[in-house]
Design a protein around this motif. Structure first.
Motif, PDB file in Angstrom:
ATOM      1  N   ARG A  78       0.681  -1.234  -0.055  1.00  0.00           N
ATOM      2  CA  ARG A  78       0.032   0.075   0.158  1.00  0.00           C
ATOM      3  C   ARG A  78       0.927   1.230   0.181  1.00  0.00           C
ATOM      4  O   ARG A  78       1.701   1.524   0.916  1.00  0.00           O
ATOM      5  N   PHE A  79       0.721   2.000  -1.020  1.00  0.00           N
ATOM      6  CA  PHE A  79       1.593   3.191  -1.285  1.00  0.00           C
ATOM      7  C   PHE A  79       0.994   4.530  -0.332  1.00  0.00           C
ATOM      8  O   PHE A  79      -0.005   4.422  -0.423  1.00  0.00           O
ATOM      9  N   PHE A  80       1.874   4.970   0.239  1.00  0.00           N
ATOM     10  CA  PHE A  80       1.763   6.293   0.925  1.00  0.00           C
ATOM     11  C   PHE A  80       1.280   7.310  -0.049  1.00  0.00           C
ATOM     12  O   PHE A  80       1.773   7.453  -1.253  1.00  0.00           O
ATOM     13  N   HIS A 114      -3.545   7.576 -19.295  1.00  0.00           N
ATOM     14  CA  HIS A 114      -3.388   6.329 -18.336  1.00  0.00           C
ATOM     15  C   HIS A 114      -3.427   4.895 -19.046  1.00  0.00           C
ATOM     16  O   HIS A 114      -2.575   4.062 -19.046  1.00  0.00           O
ATOM     17  N   ALA A 115      -4.463   4.915 -19.944  1.00  0.00           N
ATOM     18  CA  ALA A 115      -4.540   3.567 -20.944  1.00  0.00           C
ATOM     19  C   ALA A 115      -3.571   3.378 -21.707  1.00  0.00           C
ATOM     20  O   ALA A 115      -2.978   2.271 -21.845  1.00  0.00           O
ATOM     21  N   LYS A 116      -2.788   4.539 -22.515  1.00  0.00           N
ATOM     22  CA  LYS A 116      -1.744   4.558 -22.917  1.00  0.00           C
ATOM     23  C   LYS A 116      -0.226   4.172 -22.402  1.00  0.00           C
ATOM     24  O   LYS A 116       0.500   3.576 -22.909  1.00  0.00           O
ATOM     25  N   ILE A 117      -0.315   4.639 -21.283  1.00  0.00           N
ATOM     26  CA  ILE A 117       0.862   4.212 -20.264  1.00  0.00           C
ATOM     27  C   ILE A 117       0.836   2.650 -20.150  1.00  0.00           C
ATOM     28  O   ILE A 117       1.867   2.252 -20.396  1.00  0.00           O
ATOM     29  N   LYS A 118      -0.057   2.187 -19.910  1.00  0.00           N
ATOM     30  CA  LYS A 118      -0.316   0.762 -19.700  1.00  0.00           C
ATOM     31  C   LYS A 118      -0.101  -0.058 -20.898  1.00  0.00           C
ATOM     32  O   LYS A 118       0.685  -1.024 -20.825  1.00  0.00           O
ATOM     33  N   ARG A 140      -0.737   1.537 -10.884  1.00  0.00           N
ATOM     34  CA  ARG A 140      -2.122   1.980 -10.370  1.00  0.00           C
ATOM     35  C   ARG A 140      -1.639   3.233  -9.504  1.00  0.00           C
ATOM     36  O   ARG A 140      -2.241   4.201  -9.153  1.00  0.00           O
ATOM     37  N   SER A 141      -0.415   3.013  -8.543  1.00  0.00           N
ATOM     38  CA  SER A 141       0.125   3.984  -7.534  1.00  0.00           C
ATOM     39  C   SER A 141       0.414   5.216  -8.509  1.00  0.00           C
ATOM     40  O   SER A 141       0.601   6.385  -7.836  1.00  0.00           O
ATOM     41  N   LEU A 142       0.936   5.171  -9.530  1.00  0.00           N
ATOM     42  CA  LEU A 142       1.217   6.310 -10.385  1.00  0.00           C
ATOM     43  C   LEU A 142       0.046   7.067 -11.004  1.00  0.00           C
ATOM     44  O   LEU A 142       0.031   8.180 -11.036  1.00  0.00           O
ATOM     45  N   THR A 143      -0.731   6.224 -11.622  1.00  0.00           N
ATOM     46  CA  THR A 143      -1.907   6.932 -12.259  1.00  0.00           C
ATOM     47  C   THR A 143      -3.265   7.191 -11.408  1.00  0.00           C
ATOM     48  O   THR A 143      -3.937   8.135 -11.656  1.00  0.00           O
ATOM     49  N   PRO A 145      -8.644  10.173 -16.053  1.00  0.00           N
ATOM     50  CA  PRO A 145      -7.868   9.385 -16.724  1.00  0.00           C
ATOM     51  C   PRO A 145      -6.742   9.614 -17.288  1.00  0.00           C
ATOM     52  O   PRO A 145      -6.384   8.778 -18.079  1.00  0.00           O
ATOM     53  N   PHE A 146      -6.094  10.611 -16.786  1.00  0.00           N
ATOM     54  CA  PHE A 146      -4.614  10.792 -17.319  1.00  0.00           C
ATOM     55  C   PHE A 146      -3.954  11.627 -15.971  1.00  0.00           C
ATOM     56  O   PHE A 146      -4.541  12.286 -15.318  1.00  0.00           O
ATOM     57  N   GLY A 147      -2.570  11.867 -16.342  1.00  0.00           N
ATOM     58  CA  GLY A 147      -1.833  12.365 -15.564  1.00  0.00           C
ATOM     59  C   GLY A 147      -1.023  11.486 -14.439  1.00  0.00           C
ATOM     60  O   GLY A 147      -1.541  10.475 -14.019  1.00  0.00           O
ATOM     61  N   ILE A 148       0.275  11.851 -14.308  1.00  0.00           N
ATOM     62  CA  ILE A 148       1.318  11.216 -13.473  1.00  0.00           C
ATOM     63  C   ILE A 148       1.986  12.114 -12.678  1.00  0.00           C
ATOM     64  O   ILE A 148       2.336  13.169 -13.201  1.00  0.00           O
TER      65      ILE A 148
END
Length: 483
Positions: A39-41, A151-155, A175-178, A249-252
């Motif tokens: 679990r990411f903080f 996000h979909a394109k990152i994956k 998931r922790s990034l998106t 649905p976008f941005g990291i």
């Protein structure tokens, strides 16, 4: 290759998790089963602010959000970045585009080993312009790049690089990034009274804050897990949640150890198409993260918008939120004129008016200068470090009185030390001092007409007479015995 944490992978700043022995940390982050359940903080966010001065006297307040991950989270990102980077490099070779994306990578020098820095990369671009003689150069900046990655394109690109679906551990990292979460640093510190001053018997103890005592005792964990759930997550109704989640649905987040590589692999198809496009026209292109430069041979009748239009039409195909605005575009032309040499002309844009600005340098066909913004950054760092030392010194000895501080402070010695560590902001060369940076630039651009010495002659001279003196007096006024 087995991942071994580098010094920069081991974080010592204040965060929500406790420190771990290196051996235990490595065993944890390299265990896919544990990472899959990890679990990411939330990331802690603060804002760097400075004033940007322009040649026309205009001032513009700049604000840059900076985020940093918890210690174990950062190590997980570093480990998976290490694994992904190897496959990314192989894919660049397979596609024959090794030289196009130049940011966040180790680019070896062919002649004597080592890695290229921004000075080498800028010279490569200027050398090609010189070689062409007549050239059209387009420089663009993708607007809010990290914040608009789909996000979909990152994956999709991640799985394309590793040639398989993401495993549970990689999926958790993705998931922790998106679906990342952040908390504002000042709100967390206020919530846990880290700015609260002491109640000691003397002035020094009364001024020392809780956060100062934690740092003195080398404590790294802001709170216990239970306090985190209650006071940060909002389980206690008296403490509203401080967590802000990215539900788009976008941005990291920019700033994690893996974000830079994700941004690079995201545009791998774009890089390949751009490479083919410029090669077909006898040109070259380089992409430094969200900054792209395209250098084409100039031909009579050629539309100066050729590369500009191509880039602005192509980049939205790789994400509905991605765009290149006109205000982020510069188009210039270099023409060889008999008895005058290579002459520079700006055609479009608000920057690069007197010469092509690229990776910290300015080139007008004959002369190379250090970019004004690079000089400003060096001065800003010098002032920041000077005040930081002055503040610490005054706080430590203020009980002795302001007159004693002025008589005994080793300003000359500290100024010399600060000059030696006040490095420019270059990712792979953070230990370089500004003076060394200038010296190295002179060596690399030895074939060019440079004016680096003229531009920087006051840097060392003014460090003590102006910068350090003003910083020290300011520290006395704010933190001295009479404040």
């Amino acid at each position: 290759m087995v991942w071994k944490p580098r010094k920069k992978d081991l974080k010592n700043y204040l965060h929500f998790d406790r420190s771990m022995p290196v051996k235990g940390l490595v065993q944890y982050v390299t265990n896919d089963e544990l990472v899959a359940k990890h679990r990411f903080f939330p990331l802690i966010r603060f804002h760097e602010k400075w004033t940007k001065f322009r040649k026309d006297g205009a001032k513009r307040r700049k604000v840059r959000p900076l985020r940093y991950a918890a210690r174990r989270d950062a190590a997980i990102y570093a480990h998976y970045r290490f694994q992904l980077a190897q496959k990314y490099e192989k894919e660049l070779k397979r596609r024959n585009i090794v030289d196009l994306p130049i940011a966040y990578r180790h680019l070896p020098k062919s002649e004597n080993g080592g890695g290229k820095c921004n000075i080498d990369l800028a010279k490569e671009a200027f050398d090609f312009i010189r070689k062409l003689g007549n050239a059209d150069v387009t420089v663009v900046d993708i607007s809010s790049f990290f914040e608009n990655l789909d996000h979909a394109k990152i994956k999709e690109k991640w799985e394309q690089i590793i040639n398989r679906p993401l495993n549970p551990a990689e999926l958790n990292v993705y998931r922790s990034l998106t679906q990342y979460a952040v908390v504002e640093r000042h709100k967390v510190f206020e919530r846990f009274d880290l700015y609260q001053k002491g109640t000691g018997v003397n002035r020094l103890e009364k001024r020392k804050r809780k956060i100062d005592k934690m740092r003195d005792e080398r404590l790294r964990q802001i709170c216990t897990p239970e306090e985190f759930r209650q006071k940060v997550c909002g389980e206690d109704p008296n403490y509203p949640s401080l967590i802000q989640k990215n539900r788009k649905p976008f941005g990291i987040p920019q700033g994690t150890p893996i974000s830079d590589l994700i941004a690079n692999l995201y545009l791998i198809d774009f890089d390949q198409r751009l490479s083919r496009w410029v090669r077909k026209r006898g040109g070259k292109a380089f992409r430094y993260c969200d900054d792209i430069i395209v250098i084409l041979p100039h031909k009579n009748g050629q539309d100066y918008n050729l590369a500009k239009n191509y880039l602005q039409n192509s980049i939205p195909q790789h994400g509905s939120q991605l765009e290149i605005q006109d205000k982020k575009v510069s188009v210039s032309r270099f023409l060889c004129v008999p008895d005058q040499g290579q002459i520079y002309t700006q055609i479009f844009g608000k920057v690069s008016k007197n010469g092509l600005e690229y990776l910290g340098f300015e080139f007008d066909g004959m002369r190379v200068k250090i970019k004004d913004a690079t000089l400003s950054n060096a001065w800003r760092k010098l002032k920041k470090r000077s005040y930081g030392w002055s503040r610490r010194y005054v706080r430590r000895y203020r009980a002795k009185g302001d007159d004693w501080l002025r008589k005994n402070a080793p300003l000359a010695f500290e100024t010399e030390r600060i000059i030696k560590i006040a490095a420019v902001n270059e990712r792979d060369f953070k230990k370089w001092t500004f003076n060394r940076y200038v010296k190295r630039s002179k060596e690399i651009f030895s074939e060019y007409d440079v004016i680096f010495d003229q531009q920087t002659k006051n840097y060392r001279k003014s460090a003590l007479t102006t910068v350090m003196y003003e910083a020290f007096e300011r520290a006395i006024a704010i933190h001295g015995a009479r404040s």
